[in-house]
Design an enzyme around this catalytic site. Structure first.
Site, PDB file in Angstrom:
ATOM      1  N   LYS A 146       0.820  -1.212   0.000  1.00 56.51           N
ATOM      2  CA  LYS A 146       0.000   0.000   0.000  1.00 56.51           C
ATOM      3  C   LYS A 146       0.860   1.271   0.000  1.00 56.51           C
ATOM      4  O   LYS A 146       0.471   2.304  -0.536  1.00 56.51           O
ATOM      5  CB  LYS A 146      -0.939   0.013   1.206  1.00 56.51           C
TER       6      LYS A 146
ATOM      7  N   GLU B 145      -9.661   5.741   3.072  1.00 56.36           N
ATOM      8  CA  GLU B 145     -10.469   4.639   3.578  1.00 56.36           C
ATOM      9  C   GLU B 145      -9.519   3.465   3.790  1.00 56.36           C
ATOM     10  O   GLU B 145      -8.485   3.378   3.122  1.00 56.36           O
ATOM     11  CB  GLU B 145     -11.569   4.262   2.574  1.00 56.36           C
TER      12      GLU B 145
ATOM     13  N   SER C 230       1.897  -9.595  -0.795  1.00 60.83           N
ATOM     14  CA  SER C 230       1.535  -8.176  -0.675  1.00 60.83           C
ATOM     15  C   SER C 230       1.800  -7.583   0.704  1.00 60.83           C
ATOM     16  O   SER C 230       1.984  -6.378   0.829  1.00 60.83           O
ATOM     17  CB  SER C 230       0.063  -7.981  -1.051  1.00 60.83           C
TER      18      SER C 230
HETATM   19  C1  LIG Z   1      -1.548  -6.876   2.741  1.00 62.34           C
HETATM   20  C2  LIG Z   1      -2.689  -6.585   1.821  1.00 62.34           C
HETATM   21  N1  LIG Z   1      -2.781  -7.252   0.660  1.00 62.34           N
HETATM   22  C3  LIG Z   1      -3.785  -7.034  -0.208  1.00 62.34           C
HETATM   23  C4  LIG Z   1      -4.794  -6.124   0.081  1.00 62.34           C
HETATM   24  C5  LIG Z   1      -5.901  -5.945  -0.912  1.00 62.34           C
HETATM   25  O1  LIG Z   1      -5.867  -4.730  -1.587  1.00 62.34           O
HETATM   26  P1  LIG Z   1      -5.531  -4.646  -3.141  1.00 62.34           P
HETATM   27  O2  LIG Z   1      -6.399  -5.655  -3.834  1.00 62.34           O
HETATM   28  O3  LIG Z   1      -5.845  -3.254  -3.499  1.00 62.34           O
HETATM   29  O4  LIG Z   1      -4.098  -4.974  -3.313  1.00 62.34           O
HETATM   30  C6  LIG Z   1      -4.755  -5.394   1.289  1.00 62.34           C
HETATM   31  C7  LIG Z   1      -5.791  -4.406   1.619  1.00 62.34           C
HETATM   32  O5  LIG Z   1      -5.872  -3.864   2.681  1.00 62.34           O
HETATM   33  C8  LIG Z   1      -3.668  -5.635   2.173  1.00 62.34           C
HETATM   34  O6  LIG Z   1      -3.561  -4.982   3.345  1.00 62.34           O
END
Ligand SMILES: Cc1ncc(COP(=O)(O)O)c(C=O)c1O
Length: 430
Positions: A88, A110, A379
């Protein structure tokens, strides 16, 4: 690199907002279009990600797990090693440069899992901006450690207690705030959703992930990977990981949604597969939403707070409709299993969101050949999920610890109530 026809991706996207928000979105669009073709701006952005967030993040091989699963070789793109623990921050750092150019003094956001809120609170502290973060009250409970940190960083966290009390309600509230404060406030939207230009803008900054995967794979594997896998909440980490492979048909791109408890309404967040979701317009844009026949947005569920969003990026909805990206899902129990496998075999503690990508990626790797390579986008890291994991894998030892912690906190609160000066030892007002 993706680009839109006036904010449209096939039949999805667009800008469906009250008149009052149009000037701010047009201003953002203008600045984005100017900077997008400015190589110096991209270099400034990369420098910030390096100095502040620790980029480039590594591409880590998983030898023990790959051998045990018996298929393709598995690699992780380590977005968990970013400052603040998730991808993020890539988007927030990019939008922070835009805020600087627009000269605004307040930012709002948000957040679902709290990782975007945390990244926003961090950049607000760093730049001396005022920050307000909207978060569904259910997510506040699920991800309280992030709420605690956001408040310590000086941000105001506003729990949203209507609707399903999750991300979609937080997004509605942030749009409402923005409509009333647009002159001095920038809305740092956290995923590749919402009215144009946000889907494209957020993808633009997250693209750094696939740029690095490409270069690292060429160096470490000697070729492009055969597949790239990412979890899909709103879609920003998936688009970031896929972006630079869209024109490489040999690279399979797989998004993994939250299969939750079952495919019954309200028990999952599957928007890209089958006909569980349908096209609709809400929250400022057109995409696939979970909704009933009257267009009322549905309830969602996932073990991961960051994945239970009712819509999905219009960019991804279009890529799936065009057959360039495949979608699958992982259930809560498959996710918990994948989470445990990564910890036990490779010593890495993943976020529950990212564990969806692991579950989908492991299943895919098993069907592939040993000479092939799968990159899974990790992620985020799992620290924020300690309470959820402890509940999913209940242990007496954890319960005993919580009881002791409650007793200690009660005692400390009693002491500071009896002796107000003592509080100053613990809390100093900045
Ligand atoms: C660690 C992590 N991965 C994935 C996501 C999903 O978001 P996005 O699909 O925008 O990557 C989030 C959302 O809060 C997150 O905190």
């Amino acid at each position: 690199m993706i680009s839109s026809e006036q904010g449209l991706f096939g039949e999805f996207g667009g800008r469906y907002v009250p008149e009052i928000l149009r000037p701010a979105l047009c201003q953002l669009e203008d600045i984005y279009q100017q900077l997008r073709s400015d190589e110096n701006f991209w270099q400034e952005y990369l420098q910030l990600t390096q100095e502040f967030s620790g980029r480039p993040t590594p591409l880590t091989p998983l030898p023990r797990l790959s051998e045990s699963l018996g298929g393709a070789k598995i690699w992780l793109k380590r977005e968990d090693l970013n400052h603040s623990g998730a991808h993020k921050i890539n988007n927030v750092l990019g939008q922070a440069l835009l805020v600087k150019r627009m000269g605004k003094q307040r930012i709002i956001a948000e957040t679902g899992a709290g990782q975007h809120g945390l990244a926003t609170a961090i950049i607000a502290a760093r730049m001396g901006l005022q920050a307000t973060i909207y978060m569904g009250s259910e997510d506040v409970e699920r991800q309280y450690s992030n709420v605690f940190w956001m408040r310590q960083l000086g941000a105001e966290v506003v729990p949203v207690s209507h609707g399903s009390c999750t991300l979609k309600d937080a997004l509605d509230e942030a749009l409402r705030d923005w409509a009333a404060s647009v002159d001095d406030t920038h809305y740092v939207l956290g995923t590749a959703c919402g009215p144009a230009p946000f889907p494209e803008l957020v993808t633009y900054f997250q693209r750094v992930i696939s740029q690095e995967i490409r270069a690292q794979a060429k160096h470490q594997i000697g070729a492009l990977p055969n597949a790239v896998v990412a979890c899909v909440g709103g879609g920003s980490n998936a688009l970031g990981a896929f972006c630079d492979f869209l024109d490489e048909p040999s690279v399979r791109l797989l998004g993994v949604e939250a299969g939750g408890r079952s495919q019954q309404p309200g028990q999952h967040s599957i928007r890209l597969q089958g006909d569980l979701a349908s096209p609709g317009i809400a929250q400022g844009y057109k995409t696939l939403f979970l909704q009933n026949r009257d267009g009322q947005l549905g309830e969602t569920h996932s073990i991961a707070a960051g994945l239970d969003y009712v819509g999905v990026s219009p960019v991804l909805a279009d890529l799936v409709a065009r057959g360039r990206v495949d979608a699958t899902s992982a259930t809560d129990s498959e996710v918990t299993h994948a989470f445990q496998l990564l910890m036990r075999y490779e010593g890495i503690i993943p976020a529950l969101e990212s564990s969806h990508a692991l579950a989908g990626g492991f299943a895919l790797a098993k069907k592939m050949q040993p000479h092939e390579h799968v990159v899974i986008n990790l992620s985020g890291r799992g620290d924020k999920d300690i309470f959820n994991i402890a509940q999913a894998l209940p242990q007496q030892e954890w319960l005993d610890f919580l009881k002791r912690e409650v007793t200690r906190t009660e005692q400390r609160l009693r002491e500071s109530a009896n002796n107000p000066n003592r509080e100053e030892q613990y809390v100093s007002n900045v």
